[in-house]
Design an enzyme around this catalytic site. Structure first.
Site, PDB file in Angstrom:
ATOM      1  CG  ASP A 188      -1.065  85.718  44.767  1.00 52.59           C
ATOM      2  OD1 ASP A 188      -1.591  86.060  43.689  1.00 52.59           O
ATOM      3  OD2 ASP A 188      -1.143  86.392  45.815  1.00 52.59           O
TER       4      ASP A 188
ATOM      5  CG  ASN B 260      -3.178  88.959  41.524  1.00 51.50           C
ATOM      6  OD1 ASN B 260      -3.004  88.042  42.335  1.00 51.50           O
ATOM      7  ND2 ASN B 260      -4.344  89.216  40.980  1.00 51.50           N
TER       8      ASN B 260
ATOM      9  CG  ASP C 216      -5.540  87.449  44.415  1.00 52.14           C
ATOM     10  OD1 ASP C 216      -4.580  86.647  44.538  1.00 52.14           O
ATOM     11  OD2 ASP C 216      -6.457  87.290  43.596  1.00 52.14           O
TER      12      ASP C 216
ATOM     13  CG  ASP D 183      -2.238  84.322  39.912  1.00 49.35           C
ATOM     14  OD1 ASP D 183      -1.149  84.080  39.355  1.00 49.35           O
ATOM     15  OD2 ASP D 183      -2.352  85.166  40.833  1.00 49.35           O
TER      16      ASP D 183
ATOM     17  CG  ASP E  44      -9.233  67.921  37.301  1.00 49.26           C
ATOM     18  OD1 ASP E  44     -10.151  67.115  37.094  1.00 49.26           O
ATOM     19  OD2 ASP E  44      -8.528  67.925  38.324  1.00 49.26           O
TER      20      ASP E  44
ATOM     21  CG  ASP F   5     -13.695  65.124  39.736  1.00 51.78           C
ATOM     22  OD1 ASP F   5     -12.698  65.062  40.478  1.00 51.78           O
ATOM     23  OD2 ASP F   5     -14.853  65.342  40.156  1.00 51.78           O
TER      24      ASP F   5
ATOM     25  CD  GLU G 181     -11.065  61.129  41.758  1.00 55.63           C
ATOM     26  OE1 GLU G 181     -10.673  61.366  42.910  1.00 55.63           O
ATOM     27  OE2 GLU G 181     -12.043  61.722  41.254  1.00 55.63           O
TER      28      GLU G 181
ATOM     29  CG  HIS H  55      -6.648  67.740  44.660  1.00 56.63           C
ATOM     30  ND1 HIS H  55      -6.431  66.713  43.751  1.00 56.63           N
ATOM     31  CD2 HIS H  55      -7.977  67.966  44.633  1.00 56.63           C
ATOM     32  CE1 HIS H  55      -7.578  66.351  43.218  1.00 56.63           C
ATOM     33  NE2 HIS H  55      -8.540  67.093  43.732  1.00 56.63           N
ATOM     34  CG  ASP H  56      -9.187  64.732  46.450  1.00 62.61           C
ATOM     35  OD1 ASP H  56      -9.502  65.918  46.655  1.00 62.61           O
ATOM     36  OD2 ASP H  56      -9.567  64.086  45.452  1.00 62.61           O
TER      37      ASP H  56
END
Ligand code: TEU
Ligand code: CA
Length: 535
Positions: free
Chosen positions: A21, A23, A25, A29, A98, A199, A241, A315-316
Protein backbone atom coordinates in the site's frame (compact mmCIF):
# COMPACT_ATOMS: atom_id res chain seq x y z
CA UNK A 1 10.52 -28.22 -29.82
CA UNK A 2 10.96 -24.53 -30.53
CA UNK A 3 12.44 -22.79 -27.51
CA UNK A 4 10.39 -20.01 -25.89
CA UNK A 5 11.34 -17.39 -23.33
CA UNK A 6 8.67 -18.67 -20.96
CA UNK A 7 10.16 -22.19 -20.94
CA UNK A 8 13.05 -20.97 -18.80
CA UNK A 9 11.16 -18.26 -16.93
CA UNK A 10 9.96 -18.07 -13.35
CA UNK A 11 6.72 -16.17 -12.77
CA UNK A 12 5.78 -14.33 -9.57
CA UNK A 13 2.11 -13.84 -8.75
CA UNK A 14 1.05 -10.55 -7.20
CA UNK A 15 -2.30 -10.22 -5.48
CA UNK A 16 -2.36 -6.40 -5.65
CA UNK A 17 -4.77 -5.80 -2.80
CA UNK A 18 -2.32 -7.41 -0.36
CA UNK A 19 1.09 -6.64 -1.85
CA UNK A 20 2.05 -3.05 -0.95
CA UNK A 21 0.00 0.00 0.00
CA UNK A 22 1.57 3.31 -1.07
CA UNK A 23 -0.95 5.81 0.27
CA UNK A 24 -2.06 4.55 3.66
CA UNK A 25 -5.63 3.58 2.78
CA UNK A 26 -4.94 -0.02 3.79
CA UNK A 27 -5.26 -1.39 0.27
CA UNK A 28 -2.33 -2.44 -1.87
CA UNK A 29 -1.96 -0.50 -5.12
CA UNK A 30 0.02 -0.08 -8.34
CA UNK A 31 2.42 2.49 -6.93
CA UNK A 32 3.06 0.07 -4.09
CA UNK A 33 4.03 -2.60 -6.61
CA UNK A 34 6.34 -0.18 -8.41
CA UNK A 35 8.08 0.58 -5.12
CA UNK A 36 8.85 -3.15 -4.71
CA UNK A 37 10.04 -3.97 -8.23
CA UNK A 38 13.67 -3.90 -7.15
CA UNK A 39 12.88 -6.58 -4.58
CA UNK A 40 11.48 -8.78 -7.37
CA UNK A 41 14.44 -8.00 -9.59
CA UNK A 42 16.71 -9.12 -6.76
CA UNK A 43 14.77 -12.38 -6.45
CA UNK A 44 15.40 -12.92 -10.16
CA UNK A 45 11.93 -13.51 -11.55
CA UNK A 46 11.14 -12.93 -15.24
CA UNK A 47 7.45 -12.11 -15.19
CA UNK A 48 4.68 -10.99 -12.89
CA UNK A 49 1.21 -12.51 -13.04
CA UNK A 50 -0.87 -9.60 -11.83
CA UNK A 51 -4.24 -10.61 -10.39
CA UNK A 52 -7.00 -8.33 -11.76
CA UNK A 53 -6.49 -4.57 -11.43
CA UNK A 54 -9.48 -3.47 -13.53
CA UNK A 55 -12.49 -1.43 -12.40
CA UNK A 56 -14.51 -3.56 -10.04
CA UNK A 57 -17.00 -3.27 -7.19
CA UNK A 58 -14.91 -5.99 -5.49
CA UNK A 59 -17.55 -8.55 -4.69
CA UNK A 60 -14.81 -11.11 -5.50
CA UNK A 61 -11.74 -8.89 -5.11
CA UNK A 62 -11.44 -7.81 -8.72
CA UNK A 63 -12.58 -11.04 -10.40
CA UNK A 64 -15.86 -9.17 -10.96
CA UNK A 65 -14.93 -6.56 -13.55
CA UNK A 66 -17.07 -3.56 -14.44
CA UNK A 67 -14.65 -2.02 -16.97
CA UNK A 68 -11.85 -4.03 -18.57
CA UNK A 69 -10.14 -0.98 -20.01
CA UNK A 70 -9.85 1.02 -16.82
CA UNK A 71 -8.09 0.62 -13.47
CA UNK A 72 -9.77 0.02 -10.10
CA UNK A 73 -9.94 3.30 -8.17
CA UNK A 74 -8.26 1.85 -5.07
CA UNK A 75 -5.34 0.56 -7.17
CA UNK A 76 -4.57 3.77 -9.06
CA UNK A 77 -4.97 5.15 -12.57
CA UNK A 78 -4.18 4.11 -16.13
CA UNK A 79 -1.10 6.37 -15.84
CA UNK A 80 0.07 4.33 -12.85
CA UNK A 81 -0.50 1.13 -14.83
CA UNK A 82 1.52 2.46 -17.75
CA UNK A 83 4.19 3.45 -15.31
CA UNK A 84 4.21 -0.04 -13.82
CA UNK A 85 4.62 -1.52 -17.30
CA UNK A 86 7.46 0.85 -18.12
CA UNK A 87 9.26 0.31 -14.80
CA UNK A 88 8.89 -3.47 -15.05
CA UNK A 89 10.05 -3.65 -18.64
CA UNK A 90 13.04 -1.50 -17.70
CA UNK A 91 14.03 -4.25 -15.26
CA UNK A 92 13.42 -7.03 -17.78
CA UNK A 93 10.22 -8.12 -16.05
CA UNK A 94 7.12 -8.82 -18.14
CA UNK A 95 3.59 -8.27 -16.89
CA UNK A 96 1.07 -11.05 -17.44
CA UNK A 97 -2.43 -9.65 -16.98
CA UNK A 98 -5.32 -11.60 -15.49
CA UNK A 99 -8.09 -11.92 -18.07
CA UNK A 100 -11.55 -12.78 -16.74
CA UNK A 101 -13.46 -13.74 -19.89
CA UNK A 102 -16.08 -16.09 -18.39
CA UNK A 103 -18.10 -13.48 -16.49
CA UNK A 104 -18.29 -9.76 -15.76
CA UNK A 105 -19.53 -7.78 -12.80
CA UNK A 106 -23.28 -7.16 -12.71
CA UNK A 107 -22.20 -3.50 -12.65
CA UNK A 108 -20.56 -3.77 -16.07
CA UNK A 109 -22.36 -1.58 -18.62
CA UNK A 110 -23.21 -4.70 -20.69
CA UNK A 111 -25.11 -6.28 -17.83
CA UNK A 112 -26.71 -3.04 -16.63
CA UNK A 113 -28.11 -2.75 -20.16
CA UNK A 114 -28.87 -6.46 -20.63
CA UNK A 115 -31.14 -6.70 -17.61
CA UNK A 116 -33.26 -3.73 -18.72
CA UNK A 117 -35.38 -5.65 -21.23
CA UNK A 118 -35.53 -8.83 -23.24
CA UNK A 119 -34.85 -6.98 -26.47
CA UNK A 120 -31.94 -4.90 -25.23
CA UNK A 121 -28.88 -4.96 -27.55
CA UNK A 122 -26.81 -6.50 -24.77
CA UNK A 123 -29.39 -9.07 -23.61
CA UNK A 124 -27.73 -11.91 -25.44
CA UNK A 125 -24.30 -11.09 -23.99
CA UNK A 126 -25.43 -13.12 -20.96
CA UNK A 127 -27.25 -16.38 -20.35
CA UNK A 128 -30.98 -16.04 -19.61
CA UNK A 129 -33.59 -18.76 -19.11
CA UNK A 130 -37.28 -18.85 -18.31
CA UNK A 131 -38.37 -20.31 -14.98
CA UNK A 132 -39.39 -23.98 -15.04
CA UNK A 133 -42.50 -24.62 -12.90
CA UNK A 134 -41.80 -21.36 -11.12
CA UNK A 135 -38.27 -22.48 -10.23
CA UNK A 136 -34.68 -22.32 -11.41
CA UNK A 137 -34.21 -23.80 -14.91
CA UNK A 138 -32.06 -26.64 -13.51
CA UNK A 139 -29.94 -27.88 -10.59
CA UNK A 140 -26.76 -26.13 -11.64
CA UNK A 141 -24.86 -24.88 -8.55
CA UNK A 142 -22.61 -21.85 -8.07
CA UNK A 143 -18.98 -22.37 -6.99
CA UNK A 144 -19.73 -19.93 -4.18
CA UNK A 145 -22.69 -21.95 -2.72
CA UNK A 146 -26.35 -22.00 -3.72
CA UNK A 147 -27.89 -22.05 -7.20
CA UNK A 148 -26.12 -20.79 -10.32
CA UNK A 149 -29.39 -19.11 -11.37
CA UNK A 150 -30.60 -15.74 -10.10
CA UNK A 151 -34.11 -14.54 -10.77
CA UNK A 152 -34.34 -11.06 -12.24
CA UNK A 153 -37.67 -9.34 -11.47
CA UNK A 154 -37.63 -6.84 -14.32
CA UNK A 155 -37.88 -9.38 -17.12
CA UNK A 156 -39.02 -12.46 -15.22
CA UNK A 157 -36.08 -14.59 -16.28
CA UNK A 158 -33.09 -16.16 -14.54
CA UNK A 159 -29.50 -15.31 -15.42
CA UNK A 160 -26.65 -17.69 -14.91
CA UNK A 161 -23.69 -17.12 -12.56
CA UNK A 162 -21.18 -19.89 -11.85
CA UNK A 163 -19.62 -17.67 -9.18
CA UNK A 164 -21.33 -14.94 -7.10
CA UNK A 165 -24.61 -13.48 -8.27
CA UNK A 166 -22.67 -10.29 -8.93
CA UNK A 167 -20.66 -12.24 -11.55
CA UNK A 168 -23.09 -13.04 -14.39
CA UNK A 169 -21.67 -15.49 -16.98
CA UNK A 170 -21.00 -14.20 -20.47
CA UNK A 171 -22.55 -15.99 -23.43
CA UNK A 172 -19.59 -17.07 -25.55
CA UNK A 173 -21.88 -18.45 -28.23
CA UNK A 174 -22.58 -14.83 -29.12
CA UNK A 175 -19.96 -13.73 -31.62
CA UNK A 176 -20.24 -10.12 -30.41
CA UNK A 177 -19.16 -11.18 -26.92
CA UNK A 178 -16.12 -12.91 -28.34
CA UNK A 179 -15.21 -9.84 -30.41
CA UNK A 180 -15.53 -7.62 -27.31
CA UNK A 181 -13.12 -9.82 -25.37
CA UNK A 182 -10.62 -9.93 -28.24
CA UNK A 183 -10.84 -6.16 -28.46
CA UNK A 184 -10.05 -5.87 -24.74
CA UNK A 185 -7.11 -8.24 -25.14
CA UNK A 186 -5.72 -6.22 -28.06
CA UNK A 187 -6.11 -3.04 -26.05
CA UNK A 188 -3.81 -4.50 -23.40
CA UNK A 189 -1.44 -6.12 -25.88
CA UNK A 190 -0.95 -2.65 -27.42
CA UNK A 191 0.04 -1.35 -24.00
CA UNK A 192 2.99 -3.73 -23.96
CA UNK A 193 2.00 -6.56 -21.64
CA UNK A 194 3.77 -9.94 -21.72
CA UNK A 195 0.76 -12.23 -21.74
CA UNK A 196 -2.44 -13.37 -20.08
CA UNK A 197 -3.47 -15.66 -17.28
CA UNK A 198 -7.00 -16.71 -18.20
CA UNK A 199 -9.46 -17.14 -15.39
CA UNK A 200 -11.55 -20.38 -15.50
CA UNK A 201 -10.98 -20.55 -19.25
CA UNK A 202 -12.31 -24.11 -19.38
CA UNK A 203 -15.83 -22.80 -18.64
CA UNK A 204 -16.36 -20.58 -21.69
CA UNK A 205 -17.68 -23.41 -23.89
CA UNK A 206 -20.44 -24.36 -21.43
CA UNK A 207 -23.83 -25.84 -22.38
CA UNK A 208 -25.87 -25.13 -19.25
CA UNK A 209 -29.05 -26.85 -20.45
CA UNK A 210 -27.13 -30.07 -20.91
CA UNK A 211 -25.25 -29.51 -17.63
CA UNK A 212 -21.95 -29.44 -19.53
CA UNK A 213 -19.85 -26.82 -17.81
CA UNK A 214 -16.07 -27.32 -18.13
CA UNK A 215 -14.69 -28.58 -21.45
CA UNK A 216 -17.75 -27.72 -23.54
CA UNK A 217 -17.89 -28.68 -27.23
CA UNK A 218 -16.76 -25.33 -28.69
CA UNK A 219 -14.10 -24.47 -26.09
CA UNK A 220 -11.12 -25.19 -28.31
CA UNK A 221 -12.67 -23.51 -31.35
CA UNK A 222 -13.02 -20.35 -29.29
CA UNK A 223 -9.42 -20.54 -28.10
CA UNK A 224 -8.09 -21.02 -31.62
CA UNK A 225 -10.15 -18.05 -32.74
CA UNK A 226 -8.89 -15.97 -29.79
CA UNK A 227 -5.30 -16.93 -30.54
CA UNK A 228 -5.68 -15.91 -34.17
CA UNK A 229 -7.38 -12.62 -33.42
CA UNK A 230 -5.17 -11.49 -30.54
CA UNK A 231 -1.82 -12.82 -29.33
CA UNK A 232 -1.15 -15.55 -31.93
CA UNK A 233 1.59 -13.69 -33.78
CA UNK A 234 3.12 -12.20 -30.62
CA UNK A 235 5.65 -13.83 -28.33
CA UNK A 236 3.48 -14.05 -25.24
CA UNK A 237 2.97 -16.26 -22.21
CA UNK A 238 -0.63 -17.45 -21.98
CA UNK A 239 -1.77 -19.72 -19.17
CA UNK A 240 -5.30 -21.01 -18.71
CA UNK A 241 -6.82 -21.93 -15.36
CA UNK A 242 -8.17 -25.46 -15.92
CA UNK A 243 -9.47 -27.27 -12.83
CA UNK A 244 -10.69 -30.23 -14.87
CA UNK A 245 -7.73 -30.81 -17.17
CA UNK A 246 -6.05 -34.20 -17.46
CA UNK A 247 -2.86 -34.54 -19.52
CA UNK A 248 -4.75 -35.28 -22.75
CA UNK A 249 -6.90 -32.19 -22.31
CA UNK A 250 -3.84 -30.14 -21.38
CA UNK A 251 -2.24 -31.14 -24.67
CA UNK A 252 -5.22 -29.81 -26.59
CA UNK A 253 -4.56 -26.40 -25.08
CA UNK A 254 -0.78 -26.34 -24.99
CA UNK A 255 0.46 -28.33 -27.97
CA UNK A 256 2.25 -25.66 -30.05
CA UNK A 257 0.55 -27.13 -33.13
CA UNK A 258 -2.92 -26.41 -31.79
CA UNK A 259 -2.30 -22.64 -31.59
CA UNK A 260 -4.15 -22.07 -28.35
CA UNK A 261 -2.20 -21.38 -25.12
CA UNK A 262 1.36 -21.71 -23.82
CA UNK A 263 0.34 -23.88 -20.88
CA UNK A 264 -2.42 -24.53 -18.36
CA UNK A 265 -2.67 -24.60 -14.59
CA UNK A 266 -3.85 -28.10 -13.74
CA UNK A 267 -5.16 -28.88 -10.24
CA UNK A 268 -5.13 -32.65 -9.96
CA UNK A 269 -2.62 -32.59 -7.08
CA UNK A 270 -4.55 -29.82 -5.34
CA UNK A 271 -7.56 -32.08 -4.75
CA UNK A 272 -5.65 -34.92 -3.08
CA UNK A 273 -6.42 -33.85 0.48
CA UNK A 274 -10.18 -33.69 0.07
CA UNK A 275 -12.64 -36.54 0.36
CA UNK A 276 -13.26 -37.90 -3.15
CA UNK A 277 -16.62 -36.86 -4.55
CA UNK A 278 -17.04 -34.15 -1.93
CA UNK A 279 -15.75 -30.60 -2.05
CA UNK A 280 -12.62 -28.86 -0.94
CA UNK A 281 -13.89 -28.23 2.60
CA UNK A 282 -14.22 -31.96 3.32
CA UNK A 283 -10.77 -32.87 4.49
CA UNK A 284 -8.57 -35.95 4.47
CA UNK A 285 -4.80 -36.31 4.91
CA UNK A 286 -2.49 -36.27 1.91
CA UNK A 287 -0.71 -39.50 0.91
CA UNK A 288 2.73 -38.79 -0.54
CA UNK A 289 2.50 -41.79 -2.88
CA UNK A 290 -0.64 -40.33 -4.46
CA UNK A 291 0.97 -36.92 -4.86
CA UNK A 292 3.93 -38.55 -6.59
CA UNK A 293 1.69 -40.55 -8.88
CA UNK A 294 -0.13 -37.41 -10.02
CA UNK A 295 2.81 -35.04 -10.35
CA UNK A 296 5.07 -37.65 -11.96
CA UNK A 297 2.37 -38.46 -14.48
CA UNK A 298 2.19 -34.78 -15.45
CA UNK A 299 5.98 -34.52 -15.57
CA UNK A 300 6.15 -37.33 -18.10
CA UNK A 301 3.03 -36.45 -20.08
CA UNK A 302 4.52 -34.14 -22.70
CA UNK A 303 7.16 -34.67 -25.32
CA UNK A 304 7.20 -31.36 -27.18
CA UNK A 305 3.40 -31.56 -27.47
CA UNK A 306 2.55 -29.60 -24.34
CA UNK A 307 4.06 -27.67 -21.45
CA UNK A 308 3.51 -27.75 -17.67
CA UNK A 309 3.05 -24.96 -15.21
CA UNK A 310 4.36 -25.67 -11.72
CA UNK A 311 2.83 -24.25 -8.56
CA UNK A 312 2.00 -25.09 -4.96
CA UNK A 313 -0.22 -22.18 -4.09
CA UNK A 314 -1.98 -19.07 -5.33
CA UNK A 315 -4.58 -16.57 -4.13
CA UNK A 316 -7.24 -19.33 -4.00
CA UNK A 317 -5.19 -21.94 -2.17
CA UNK A 318 -3.74 -22.31 1.30
CA UNK A 319 -0.01 -21.75 1.72
CA UNK A 320 2.02 -24.87 1.03
CA UNK A 321 4.27 -24.65 4.10
CA UNK A 322 1.19 -24.76 6.33
CA UNK A 323 -0.74 -27.18 4.14
CA UNK A 324 1.64 -30.07 3.52
CA UNK A 325 4.74 -28.89 5.35
CA UNK A 326 5.37 -27.89 8.95
CA UNK A 327 4.92 -24.19 9.64
CA UNK A 328 6.22 -24.42 13.22
CA UNK A 329 9.37 -26.36 14.16
CA UNK A 330 10.48 -26.97 10.56
CA UNK A 331 9.05 -23.98 8.75
CA UNK A 332 12.33 -23.02 7.08
CA UNK A 333 13.35 -26.58 6.22
CA UNK A 334 9.96 -27.55 4.82
CA UNK A 335 9.52 -24.33 2.83
CA UNK A 336 12.89 -24.98 1.20
CA UNK A 337 12.00 -28.62 0.59
CA UNK A 338 8.84 -27.68 -1.34
CA UNK A 339 10.83 -25.12 -3.29
CA UNK A 340 13.50 -27.67 -4.24
CA UNK A 341 10.95 -30.26 -5.28
CA UNK A 342 9.06 -27.88 -7.54
CA UNK A 343 11.94 -25.88 -8.99
CA UNK A 344 13.76 -29.03 -10.08
CA UNK A 345 10.81 -30.05 -12.23
CA UNK A 346 10.08 -29.53 -15.91
CA UNK A 347 7.69 -26.64 -16.60
CA UNK A 348 7.31 -22.98 -15.73
CA UNK A 349 7.39 -22.37 -11.96
CA UNK A 350 5.04 -19.85 -10.35
CA UNK A 351 5.79 -18.31 -6.97
CA UNK A 352 2.89 -16.81 -5.03
CA UNK A 353 3.73 -13.61 -3.13
CA UNK A 354 5.18 -14.39 0.31
CA UNK A 355 5.93 -18.01 -0.58
CA UNK A 356 9.56 -16.94 -1.02
CA UNK A 357 9.53 -15.86 2.65
CA UNK A 358 7.79 -18.97 3.97
CA UNK A 359 4.67 -16.99 4.91
CA UNK A 360 2.05 -19.14 6.65
CA UNK A 361 -1.71 -19.61 6.78
CA UNK A 362 -3.83 -17.40 9.05
CA UNK A 363 -6.30 -18.34 11.81
CA UNK A 364 -8.85 -15.72 12.74
CA UNK A 365 -11.06 -16.68 15.69
CA UNK A 366 -13.84 -14.41 14.51
CA UNK A 367 -15.58 -15.22 11.22
CA UNK A 368 -16.05 -11.46 10.76
CA UNK A 369 -12.30 -11.07 10.20
CA UNK A 370 -12.64 -13.12 7.01
CA UNK A 371 -13.27 -11.16 3.79
CA UNK A 372 -13.50 -13.83 1.07
CA UNK A 373 -16.94 -14.31 -0.45
CA UNK A 374 -16.39 -18.04 -1.01
CA UNK A 375 -15.49 -18.52 2.68
CA UNK A 376 -18.34 -16.39 4.01
CA UNK A 377 -20.95 -18.03 1.76
CA UNK A 378 -19.75 -21.51 2.71
CA UNK A 379 -19.83 -20.60 6.43
CA UNK A 380 -23.42 -19.38 6.19
CA UNK A 381 -24.49 -22.28 4.00
CA UNK A 382 -23.02 -24.97 6.25
CA UNK A 383 -24.24 -23.26 9.41
CA UNK A 384 -27.78 -23.21 8.07
CA UNK A 385 -27.43 -26.91 7.22
CA UNK A 386 -26.51 -27.71 10.84
CA UNK A 387 -22.74 -28.24 10.62
CA UNK A 388 -20.87 -27.57 13.89
CA UNK A 389 -19.15 -24.17 13.84
CA UNK A 390 -15.89 -25.77 15.04
CA UNK A 391 -15.85 -28.05 12.02
CA UNK A 392 -16.59 -25.20 9.64
CA UNK A 393 -13.77 -23.14 11.16
CA UNK A 394 -11.42 -26.10 10.85
CA UNK A 395 -12.17 -26.27 7.13
CA UNK A 396 -11.56 -22.54 6.81
CA UNK A 397 -8.25 -22.75 8.69
CA UNK A 398 -7.15 -25.51 6.34
CA UNK A 399 -8.54 -24.41 2.98
CA UNK A 400 -9.94 -20.87 3.14
CA UNK A 401 -8.73 -18.48 0.44
CA UNK A 402 -7.89 -15.73 2.93
CA UNK A 403 -5.00 -17.91 4.16
CA UNK A 404 -3.02 -16.63 1.20
CA UNK A 405 -4.51 -13.15 1.10
CA UNK A 406 -3.14 -11.55 4.28
CA UNK A 407 -0.76 -8.67 3.52
CA UNK A 408 2.84 -9.19 2.43
CA UNK A 409 5.19 -9.05 5.37
CA UNK A 410 7.90 -6.59 4.38
CA UNK A 411 9.51 -5.78 7.74
CA UNK A 412 8.89 -5.85 11.50
CA UNK A 413 7.28 -2.41 11.73
CA UNK A 414 3.52 -2.02 12.35
CA UNK A 415 1.41 -4.10 9.92
CA UNK A 416 4.56 -5.68 8.55
CA UNK A 417 5.35 -2.51 6.60
CA UNK A 418 2.44 -3.20 4.26
CA UNK A 419 0.52 -0.06 5.15
CA UNK A 420 0.70 2.96 7.44
CA UNK A 421 -3.09 2.77 7.79
CA UNK A 422 -5.52 0.01 8.71
CA UNK A 423 -5.12 -2.99 6.39
CA UNK A 424 -8.24 -4.21 4.56
CA UNK A 425 -7.61 -7.64 6.09
CA UNK A 426 -5.58 -8.25 9.23
CA UNK A 427 -1.87 -8.91 8.91
CA UNK A 428 -0.60 -12.28 10.14
CA UNK A 429 0.74 -11.57 13.66
CA UNK A 430 3.90 -13.55 12.88
CA UNK A 431 5.23 -10.68 10.72
CA UNK A 432 7.79 -9.80 13.40
CA UNK A 433 9.61 -13.10 12.76
CA UNK A 434 8.65 -13.69 9.14
CA UNK A 435 9.38 -10.72 6.88
CA UNK A 436 11.38 -9.77 3.81
CA UNK A 437 13.74 -7.35 5.51
CA UNK A 438 15.14 -9.99 7.84
CA UNK A 439 15.69 -12.44 4.97
CA UNK A 440 17.22 -10.43 2.15
CA UNK A 441 20.67 -10.22 3.72
CA UNK A 442 20.63 -13.61 5.42
CA UNK A 443 22.38 -16.14 3.16
CA UNK A 444 20.46 -19.02 4.79
CA UNK A 445 17.03 -17.46 4.36
CA UNK A 446 14.17 -18.92 2.36
CA UNK A 447 14.33 -15.83 0.15
CA UNK A 448 17.94 -16.49 -0.80
CA UNK A 449 17.17 -20.16 -1.33
CA UNK A 450 14.51 -19.24 -3.90
CA UNK A 451 16.88 -16.77 -5.47
CA UNK A 452 19.44 -19.55 -5.90
CA UNK A 453 16.87 -21.98 -7.33
CA UNK A 454 15.82 -19.38 -9.89
CA UNK A 455 19.40 -18.80 -10.96
CA UNK A 456 20.02 -22.56 -11.21
CA UNK A 457 17.22 -22.78 -13.77
CA UNK A 458 18.90 -20.03 -15.78
CA UNK A 459 22.30 -21.72 -15.66
CA UNK A 460 21.32 -25.36 -16.24
CA UNK A 461 19.45 -26.30 -19.35
CA UNK A 462 18.81 -29.75 -17.91
CA UNK A 463 16.37 -28.16 -15.43
CA UNK A 464 14.42 -26.55 -18.26
CA UNK A 465 14.45 -29.26 -20.91
CA UNK A 466 15.77 -32.46 -19.32
CA UNK A 467 13.68 -35.65 -19.27
CA UNK A 468 12.05 -36.51 -15.97
CA UNK A 469 12.85 -39.86 -14.37
CA UNK A 470 10.98 -40.78 -11.19
CA UNK A 471 12.77 -42.62 -8.38
CA UNK A 472 11.44 -44.48 -5.30
CA UNK A 473 7.87 -44.27 -6.57
CA UNK A 474 6.42 -46.41 -3.77
CA UNK A 475 8.31 -44.78 -0.92
CA UNK A 476 5.90 -43.20 1.57
CA UNK A 477 8.34 -40.57 2.86
CA UNK A 478 10.73 -39.55 0.13
CA UNK A 479 10.13 -37.72 -3.15
CA UNK A 480 13.06 -38.22 -5.51
CA UNK A 481 13.66 -37.91 -9.23
CA UNK A 482 16.32 -37.28 -11.83
CA UNK A 483 16.50 -34.98 -14.83
CA UNK A 484 18.57 -35.96 -17.84
CA UNK A 485 19.67 -33.98 -20.87
CA UNK A 486 22.36 -35.62 -23.03
CA UNK A 487 25.24 -36.43 -20.67
CA UNK A 488 23.99 -34.13 -17.98
CA UNK A 489 22.13 -35.76 -15.10
CA UNK A 490 20.90 -34.17 -11.89
CA UNK A 491 19.10 -35.76 -8.96
CA UNK A 492 16.58 -34.18 -6.59
CA UNK A 493 15.98 -35.84 -3.22
CA UNK A 494 13.39 -34.63 -0.69
CA UNK A 495 12.32 -35.95 2.68
CA UNK A 496 8.62 -35.14 2.89
CA UNK A 497 8.39 -35.83 6.64
CA UNK A 498 9.38 -34.31 9.98
CA UNK A 499 11.34 -37.48 10.89
CA UNK A 500 14.69 -38.94 9.99
CA UNK A 501 14.25 -41.53 7.26
CA UNK A 502 16.62 -44.03 5.71
CA UNK A 503 17.48 -43.38 2.10
CA UNK A 504 19.94 -44.94 -0.37
CA UNK A 505 20.33 -41.58 -2.04
CA UNK A 506 21.04 -39.64 1.16
CA UNK A 507 24.69 -39.09 0.31
CA UNK A 508 25.18 -36.42 -2.29
CA UNK A 509 27.43 -38.56 -4.54
CA UNK A 510 28.00 -35.72 -6.93
CA UNK A 511 28.35 -31.97 -7.11
CA UNK A 512 25.85 -30.19 -4.90
CA UNK A 513 23.73 -27.56 -6.64
CA UNK A 514 21.62 -26.65 -3.63
CA UNK A 515 20.72 -28.12 -0.24
CA UNK A 516 18.72 -27.07 2.82
CA UNK A 517 21.19 -28.68 5.29
CA UNK A 518 24.86 -27.80 5.65
CA UNK A 519 26.16 -31.36 5.37
CA UNK A 520 25.08 -34.95 4.64
CA UNK A 521 24.33 -37.81 7.00
CA UNK A 522 25.22 -41.36 5.93
CA UNK A 523 22.17 -43.19 4.65
CA UNK A 524 19.81 -40.83 6.47
CA UNK A 525 17.69 -37.86 5.43
CA UNK A 526 16.91 -35.45 8.27
CA UNK A 527 13.48 -33.79 8.69
CA UNK A 528 12.48 -32.14 5.39
CA UNK A 529 16.03 -32.49 4.08
CA UNK A 530 16.21 -31.67 0.38
CA UNK A 531 18.97 -31.28 -2.16
CA UNK A 532 19.80 -31.20 -5.82
CA UNK A 533 23.08 -32.70 -7.08
CA UNK A 534 24.75 -33.14 -10.44
CA UNK A 535 25.76 -36.80 -10.82
O1 TEU B 1 -10.98 -19.36 -9.60
C1 TEU B 1 -11.81 -20.38 -10.07
C2 TEU B 1 -12.31 -21.27 -9.07
O2 TEU B 1 -12.91 -22.25 -9.46
C3 TEU B 1 -12.09 -20.98 -7.63
O3 TEU B 1 -12.88 -19.93 -7.22
C4 TEU B 1 -12.42 -22.16 -6.87
O4 TEU B 1 -13.79 -22.40 -6.91
C5 TEU B 1 -12.06 -22.04 -5.45
O5 TEU B 1 -11.19 -21.01 -5.22
C6 TEU B 1 -11.44 -23.31 -5.05
O6 TEU B 1 -10.57 -23.12 -4.04
C7 TEU B 1 -10.88 -18.21 -10.34
C8 TEU B 1 -10.09 -17.19 -9.55
O7 TEU B 1 -8.78 -17.66 -9.37
C9 TEU B 1 -10.81 -16.91 -8.27
O8 TEU B 1 -10.09 -16.06 -7.42
C10 TEU B 1 -12.14 -16.31 -8.62
O9 TEU B 1 -12.90 -16.15 -7.45
C11 TEU B 1 -12.91 -17.18 -9.59
O10 TEU B 1 -12.13 -17.65 -10.67
C12 TEU B 1 -14.03 -16.38 -10.21
O11 TEU B 1 -13.52 -15.43 -11.09
CA1 CA C 1 -3.51 2.11 -1.29
Amino acid sequence: MEKKWWHSSVVYQIYPRSFMDSNGDGIGDLNGIISRLDYLKELGIDAIWLSPVFKSPNDDNGYDISDYKDIMDEFGTMKDMENLLAESNKRGIKIVMDLVPNHTSDEHMWFVEARKSKDNTYRDYYIWRDPVDGHEPNELGSNFSGSAWEYDETTGQYYMHLFSKKQPDLNWENEKVREEIYDIMNFWIDKGIGGFRMDVIELIGKKPDEMIIPNGPKLHDYLKEMNKKTFGDKDMLTVGECWCADPEIAKMYSNPDSHELSMVFQFEHIGLDQIPGKDKWDLRPLELTELKKVLNKWQMAFDGDGWNSLFWNNHDLPRIVSRWGNDKEYRVESAKMFATLLHGMKGTPYIYQGEELGMTNIRFDDINDYKDIETINMYNDRKSKGYAVDDIMKSIYTKGRDNARTPMQWDDSANGGFTTGTPWIKVNPNYKEINAQSQINDPDSIFNYYKKLISLRKENEVIVYGDFIPLLEDDKNIYAYERVLGDDRIRVVCNFTDKEVECDYADANGVELISNYKDYKDGILRPYEAFMVRL
